[in-house]
Design an enzyme around this catalytic site. Structure first.
Site, PDB file in Angstrom:
ATOM      1  N   ARG A 173     -12.999  19.040   5.937  1.00  0.00           N
ATOM      2  CA  ARG A 173     -13.699  17.844   5.486  1.00  0.00           C
ATOM      3  C   ARG A 173     -12.715  16.670   5.535  1.00  0.00           C
ATOM      4  O   ARG A 173     -11.641  16.731   4.931  1.00  0.00           O
ATOM      5  CB  ARG A 173     -14.185  18.122   4.064  1.00  0.00           C
ATOM      6  CG  ARG A 173     -15.029  17.083   3.448  1.00  0.00           C
ATOM      7  CD  ARG A 173     -16.541  17.408   3.503  1.00  0.00           C
ATOM      8  NE  ARG A 173     -17.260  16.139   3.644  1.00  0.00           N
ATOM      9  CZ  ARG A 173     -18.131  15.875   4.586  1.00  0.00           C
ATOM     10  NH1 ARG A 173     -18.465  16.764   5.482  1.00  0.00           N
ATOM     11  NH2 ARG A 173     -18.716  14.696   4.646  1.00  0.00           N
ATOM     12  N   ARG A 177     -13.086   7.898   0.638  1.00  0.00           N
ATOM     13  CA  ARG A 177     -13.256   7.489  -0.770  1.00  0.00           C
ATOM     14  C   ARG A 177     -13.974   6.151  -0.824  1.00  0.00           C
ATOM     15  O   ARG A 177     -13.550   5.208  -0.153  1.00  0.00           O
ATOM     16  CB  ARG A 177     -11.893   7.308  -1.427  1.00  0.00           C
ATOM     17  CG  ARG A 177     -11.157   8.595  -1.603  1.00  0.00           C
ATOM     18  CD  ARG A 177      -9.934   8.338  -2.500  1.00  0.00           C
ATOM     19  NE  ARG A 177      -9.032   9.461  -2.388  1.00  0.00           N
ATOM     20  CZ  ARG A 177      -7.728   9.365  -2.214  1.00  0.00           C
ATOM     21  NH1 ARG A 177      -7.140   8.195  -2.163  1.00  0.00           N
ATOM     22  NH2 ARG A 177      -6.989  10.448  -2.104  1.00  0.00           N
ATOM     23  N   ARG A 249       0.742  24.886  15.752  1.00  0.00           N
ATOM     24  CA  ARG A 249       1.292  23.638  16.274  1.00  0.00           C
ATOM     25  C   ARG A 249       2.701  23.495  15.718  1.00  0.00           C
ATOM     26  O   ARG A 249       2.991  23.949  14.619  1.00  0.00           O
ATOM     27  CB  ARG A 249       0.464  22.433  15.808  1.00  0.00           C
ATOM     28  CG  ARG A 249      -0.784  22.243  16.625  1.00  0.00           C
ATOM     29  CD  ARG A 249      -1.392  20.871  16.382  1.00  0.00           C
ATOM     30  NE  ARG A 249      -1.877  20.684  15.046  1.00  0.00           N
ATOM     31  CZ  ARG A 249      -1.431  19.747  14.208  1.00  0.00           C
ATOM     32  NH1 ARG A 249      -0.445  18.929  14.557  1.00  0.00           N
ATOM     33  NH2 ARG A 249      -1.946  19.625  13.005  1.00  0.00           N
ATOM     34  N   ARG A 280       3.825   9.897  13.759  1.00  0.00           N
ATOM     35  CA  ARG A 280       4.202   9.297  12.476  1.00  0.00           C
ATOM     36  C   ARG A 280       5.651   8.846  12.525  1.00  0.00           C
ATOM     37  O   ARG A 280       6.454   9.381  13.297  1.00  0.00           O
ATOM     38  CB  ARG A 280       4.124  10.336  11.344  1.00  0.00           C
ATOM     39  CG  ARG A 280       2.803  10.954  11.161  1.00  0.00           C
ATOM     40  CD  ARG A 280       2.697  11.622   9.808  1.00  0.00           C
ATOM     41  NE  ARG A 280       3.235  12.979   9.787  1.00  0.00           N
ATOM     42  CZ  ARG A 280       3.079  13.817   8.756  1.00  0.00           C
ATOM     43  NH1 ARG A 280       2.453  13.421   7.675  1.00  0.00           N
ATOM     44  NH2 ARG A 280       3.565  15.034   8.811  1.00  0.00           N
ATOM     45  N   GLU A 303       7.966  11.456  14.533  1.00  0.00           N
ATOM     46  CA  GLU A 303       7.397  12.810  14.599  1.00  0.00           C
ATOM     47  C   GLU A 303       6.496  12.925  15.825  1.00  0.00           C
ATOM     48  O   GLU A 303       5.654  12.059  16.059  1.00  0.00           O
ATOM     49  CB  GLU A 303       6.592  13.046  13.318  1.00  0.00           C
ATOM     50  CG  GLU A 303       5.964  14.417  13.238  1.00  0.00           C
ATOM     51  CD  GLU A 303       5.247  14.625  11.896  1.00  0.00           C
ATOM     52  OE1 GLU A 303       5.904  14.562  10.842  1.00  0.00           O
ATOM     53  OE2 GLU A 303       4.026  14.831  11.928  1.00  0.00           O
ATOM     54  N   TYR A 351      -2.198  27.215   6.017  1.00  0.00           N
ATOM     55  CA  TYR A 351      -1.441  26.047   5.584  1.00  0.00           C
ATOM     56  C   TYR A 351      -1.377  26.073   4.061  1.00  0.00           C
ATOM     57  O   TYR A 351      -2.409  26.137   3.400  1.00  0.00           O
ATOM     58  CB  TYR A 351      -2.062  24.719   6.058  1.00  0.00           C
ATOM     59  CG  TYR A 351      -1.252  23.559   5.516  1.00  0.00           C
ATOM     60  CD1 TYR A 351      -0.095  23.145   6.156  1.00  0.00           C
ATOM     61  CD2 TYR A 351      -1.601  22.945   4.311  1.00  0.00           C
ATOM     62  CE1 TYR A 351       0.703  22.145   5.617  1.00  0.00           C
ATOM     63  CE2 TYR A 351      -0.808  21.946   3.778  1.00  0.00           C
ATOM     64  CZ  TYR A 351       0.335  21.547   4.438  1.00  0.00           C
ATOM     65  OH  TYR A 351       1.127  20.562   3.903  1.00  0.00           O
ATOM     66  N   ASP A 353       0.275  24.013   0.675  1.00  0.00           N
ATOM     67  CA  ASP A 353       1.121  22.980   0.095  1.00  0.00           C
ATOM     68  C   ASP A 353       2.175  23.672  -0.762  1.00  0.00           C
ATOM     69  O   ASP A 353       2.038  24.855  -1.093  1.00  0.00           O
ATOM     70  CB  ASP A 353       0.276  22.029  -0.749  1.00  0.00           C
ATOM     71  CG  ASP A 353      -0.281  20.880   0.087  1.00  0.00           C
ATOM     72  OD1 ASP A 353       0.443  20.401   0.980  1.00  0.00           O
ATOM     73  OD2 ASP A 353      -1.427  20.465  -0.156  1.00  0.00           O
TER      74      ASP A 353
HETATM   75  P1  FDA Z   1       8.363  28.346   4.266  1.00  0.00           P
HETATM   76  O1  FDA Z   1       8.059  28.244   5.704  1.00  0.00           O
HETATM   77  O2  FDA Z   1       8.819  27.119   3.563  1.00  0.00           O
HETATM   78  O3  FDA Z   1       9.469  29.482   4.029  1.00  0.00           O
HETATM   79  C1  FDA Z   1       9.486  30.686   4.761  1.00  0.00           C
HETATM   80  C2  FDA Z   1      10.928  31.026   5.059  1.00  0.00           C
HETATM   81  O4  FDA Z   1      10.989  32.315   5.645  1.00  0.00           O
HETATM   82  C3  FDA Z   1      11.569  30.063   6.044  1.00  0.00           C
HETATM   83  O5  FDA Z   1      12.730  29.510   5.463  1.00  0.00           O
HETATM   84  C4  FDA Z   1      11.906  30.944   7.253  1.00  0.00           C
HETATM   85  O6  FDA Z   1      13.089  30.569   7.902  1.00  0.00           O
HETATM   86  C5  FDA Z   1      12.019  32.315   6.613  1.00  0.00           C
HETATM   87  N1  FDA Z   1      11.809  33.432   7.534  1.00  0.00           N
HETATM   88  C6  FDA Z   1      10.804  33.593   8.428  1.00  0.00           C
HETATM   89  N2  FDA Z   1      10.941  34.761   9.099  1.00  0.00           N
HETATM   90  C7  FDA Z   1      12.063  35.357   8.597  1.00  0.00           C
HETATM   91  C8  FDA Z   1      12.719  36.591   8.878  1.00  0.00           C
HETATM   92  N3  FDA Z   1      12.267  37.459   9.805  1.00  0.00           N
HETATM   93  N4  FDA Z   1      13.851  36.883   8.191  1.00  0.00           N
HETATM   94  C9  FDA Z   1      14.353  36.023   7.262  1.00  0.00           C
HETATM   95  N5  FDA Z   1      13.749  34.847   6.956  1.00  0.00           N
HETATM   96  C10 FDA Z   1      12.619  34.524   7.605  1.00  0.00           C
HETATM   97  N6  FDA Z   1       3.609  20.491   0.973  1.00  0.00           N
HETATM   98  C11 FDA Z   1       3.418  19.663  -0.102  1.00  0.00           C
HETATM   99  O7  FDA Z   1       3.086  20.143  -1.185  1.00  0.00           O
HETATM  100  N7  FDA Z   1       3.619  18.302   0.025  1.00  0.00           N
HETATM  101  C12 FDA Z   1       3.996  17.722   1.189  1.00  0.00           C
HETATM  102  O8  FDA Z   1       4.157  16.491   1.253  1.00  0.00           O
HETATM  103  C13 FDA Z   1       4.184  18.577   2.319  1.00  0.00           C
HETATM  104  N8  FDA Z   1       4.555  18.045   3.519  1.00  0.00           N
HETATM  105  C14 FDA Z   1       4.648  18.853   4.608  1.00  0.00           C
HETATM  106  C15 FDA Z   1       4.967  18.281   5.836  1.00  0.00           C
HETATM  107  C16 FDA Z   1       5.029  19.083   6.972  1.00  0.00           C
HETATM  108  C17 FDA Z   1       5.351  18.444   8.280  1.00  0.00           C
HETATM  109  C18 FDA Z   1       4.753  20.467   6.870  1.00  0.00           C
HETATM  110  C19 FDA Z   1       4.762  21.335   8.082  1.00  0.00           C
HETATM  111  C20 FDA Z   1       4.487  21.046   5.645  1.00  0.00           C
HETATM  112  C21 FDA Z   1       4.414  20.238   4.505  1.00  0.00           C
HETATM  113  N9  FDA Z   1       4.151  20.798   3.258  1.00  0.00           N
HETATM  114  C22 FDA Z   1       3.982  19.963   2.179  1.00  0.00           C
HETATM  115  C23 FDA Z   1       3.975  22.265   3.088  1.00  0.00           C
HETATM  116  C24 FDA Z   1       5.282  23.020   2.663  1.00  0.00           C
HETATM  117  O9  FDA Z   1       6.343  22.746   3.503  1.00  0.00           O
HETATM  118  C25 FDA Z   1       5.168  24.547   2.793  1.00  0.00           C
HETATM  119  O10 FDA Z   1       3.911  24.943   3.146  1.00  0.00           O
HETATM  120  C26 FDA Z   1       5.624  25.329   1.617  1.00  0.00           C
HETATM  121  O11 FDA Z   1       6.914  24.951   1.279  1.00  0.00           O
HETATM  122  C27 FDA Z   1       5.443  26.826   1.925  1.00  0.00           C
HETATM  123  O12 FDA Z   1       6.484  27.636   1.456  1.00  0.00           O
HETATM  124  P2  FDA Z   1       6.647  29.123   2.047  1.00  0.00           P
HETATM  125  O13 FDA Z   1       7.689  29.774   1.245  1.00  0.00           O
HETATM  126  O14 FDA Z   1       5.305  29.763   2.109  1.00  0.00           O
HETATM  127  O15 FDA Z   1       7.072  28.944   3.570  1.00  0.00           O
END
Ligand code: FDA
Length: 378
Positions: A173, A177, A249, A280, A303, A351, A353
């Site tokens: 969606r 606003r 992506r 961006r 970006e 995805y 946050d």
């Molecule tokens: P995350 O990907 O952070 O951590 C997983 C870790 O596992 C990584 O460090 C990776 O290296 C590691 N890993 C993977 N495979 C492995 C392996 N085989 N062995 C060892 N390590 C391994 N959220 C929000 O609240 N506000 C915001 O403004 C934003 N902005 C934003 C911008 C952009 C561009 C993106 C892409 C995302 C955001 N987010 C966000 C989301 C946020 O970054 C994210 O989704 C959370 O931090 C997720 O945390 P995780 O621990 O799930 O994954």
């Protein structure tokens, strides 16, 4: 040290799980992280020539309406009162995002009441009652004029594909606003960690029962299989891509120290014109107006968005029908993988946050990890 629990990945999901398991259950936790830093995509670092804190993987603003998460994260850091606002450039003009009454009045160059704006958008959105592609779906939500200005070019650049050739399911969606509320997030709490993401995340990991091994891939760990595992890496990789690769992506970032005290007057500016290659520009000084920053230099980060190839960082799950079928197959495999708990954005192909990553880790801890160890099944 002897290990009770292995956590693959030191992102917010893995760190929350490590902190709870060590502090509350007294478990000895080994966290393996393949990058050279903890924090996953929430990591930040100081750009040395300006002292400005930059968010390595794109601007991260913490926001939540979940009181349990807010109480939990405040154990490790205080937050500034920063309110995120985002703008979008299109054909030499600037609009506020997400689309709000200010955006609509600005775009149509007239004063509209909330009711008039709602009626105008509803009339323009009536074109496709049964949308067959992403373009038609977006038009059915915001109408063609706003779609063509603020959504079409930006989306085409994000996906490197015309929105007419993208399936409608990959967007949800689009928020509109009918007030002048131009905050990007409408959660109860939002802000930035006062002394930075790195300091926050280090405090979460700072416990004598937590060992962090950086630069270590979980799949190179000999101990794997001996103790329970919380796996937050890519789900398809865990199963050797047996059901096919899930598609993502990725983003490319270009950092520049620009010779000005202020490049764009805000933290995030979107670029909706298709002939501008970036999507961006982030300017990190604006995330911390309370800090002293140089008045002759600033750090900006452009970006660019594209489909992830093998070896690229996965950022946003695409979620095509083929992905969804594969995900079901992987979930089935994951359910019968003994002693392995799959979580986080990569481990669930969702995805998340930051606050949802923390919330889902707390829920998994309550419902699965604590009971698992309480019943002595280690
Ligand atoms: P995350 O990907 O952070 O951590 C997983 C870790 O596992 C990584 O460090 C990776 O290296 C590691 N890993 C993977 N495979 C492995 C392996 N085989 N062995 C060892 N390590 C391994 N959220 C929000 O609240 N506000 C915001 O403004 C934003 N902005 C934003 C911008 C952009 C561009 C993106 C892409 C995302 C955001 N987010 C966000 C989301 C946020 O970054 C994210 O989704 C959370 O931090 C997720 O945390 P995780 O621990 O799930 O994954």
């Amino acid at each position: 040290m002897e290990i009770d629990l292995v956590i693959a990945g030191a992102g917010l999901f893995g760190l929350t799980m490590a902190e709870r398991s060590a502090r509350e259950l007294g478990l000895r936790v080994l966290v393996v992280e393949r990058r050279d830093h903890i924090g996953g995509n929430a990591h930040s670092e100081i750009e040395p020539s300006t002292g400005i804190e930059i968010h390595t993987y794109g601007t991260h603003v913490f926001h939540t309406s979940n009181e349990r998460v807010w109480e939990y994260v405040n154990r490790f850091t205080a937050f500034t009162p920063y309110l995120h606002r985002v703008f979008s450039v299109f054909k030499g003009r600037v609009y506020s995002m997400p689309i709000n009454l200010g955006t609509i009045c600005e775009y149509f160059e007239r004063v509209l009441s909330p009711g008039q704006a709602r009626a105008l958008v509803a009339e323009q959105a009536a074109e496709f009652p049964d949308p067959a592609n992403l373009e038609e779906k977006a038009i059915s939500q915001v109408g063609r004029p706003l779609y063509e200005a603020l959504i079409r070019g930006y989306t085409a650049k994000q996906w490197q594909t015309s929105p007419r050739d993208l399936p409608p399911e990959i967007i949800g969606r689009l928020p509109v606003r009918y007030t002048f509320d131009d905050r990007y997030f409408d959660d109860t709490h939002q802000g930035l960690p006062v002394d930075g993401y790195a300091a926050w995340l280090e405090r979460m990991a700072d416990h004598p029962r937590i060992e962090i091994r950086l630069g270590t891939d979980f799949f190179d760990l000999d101990a794997a299989g001996a103790v329970p595992v919380v796996y937050t890496g890519p789900l398809d990789r865990y199963f050797g891509y047996a059901e096919g690769a899930l598609t993502w992506r990725t983003l490319d970032y270009e950092i520049e120290v620009a010779p000005t005290g202020d490049f764009q007057g805000t933290a995030v500016m979107n670029y909706a014109d298709e002939d501008v290659p970036h999507t961006r520009v982030h300017e990190f000084r604006h995330l911390h107006p309370e800090r002293g920053h140089p008045d002759d230099r600033t750090v900006i980060m452009r970006e660019y968005s594209r489909f992830a190839g093998a070896g690229d960082e996965p950022y946003y799950p695409i979620g095509t029908p083929a992905d969804r079928a594969r995900l079901q197959a992987y979930r089935k495999r994951a359910r019968s993988e003994p002693g392995v708990f799959f979580g986080g954005r990569l481990g669930t192909y969702k995805y998340l946050d930051m606050h949802t990553a923390v919330a889902s880790a707390l829920t998994m801890y309550d419902n699965r990890i604590r009971p698992h160890f309480a019943t002595g099944r280690r």
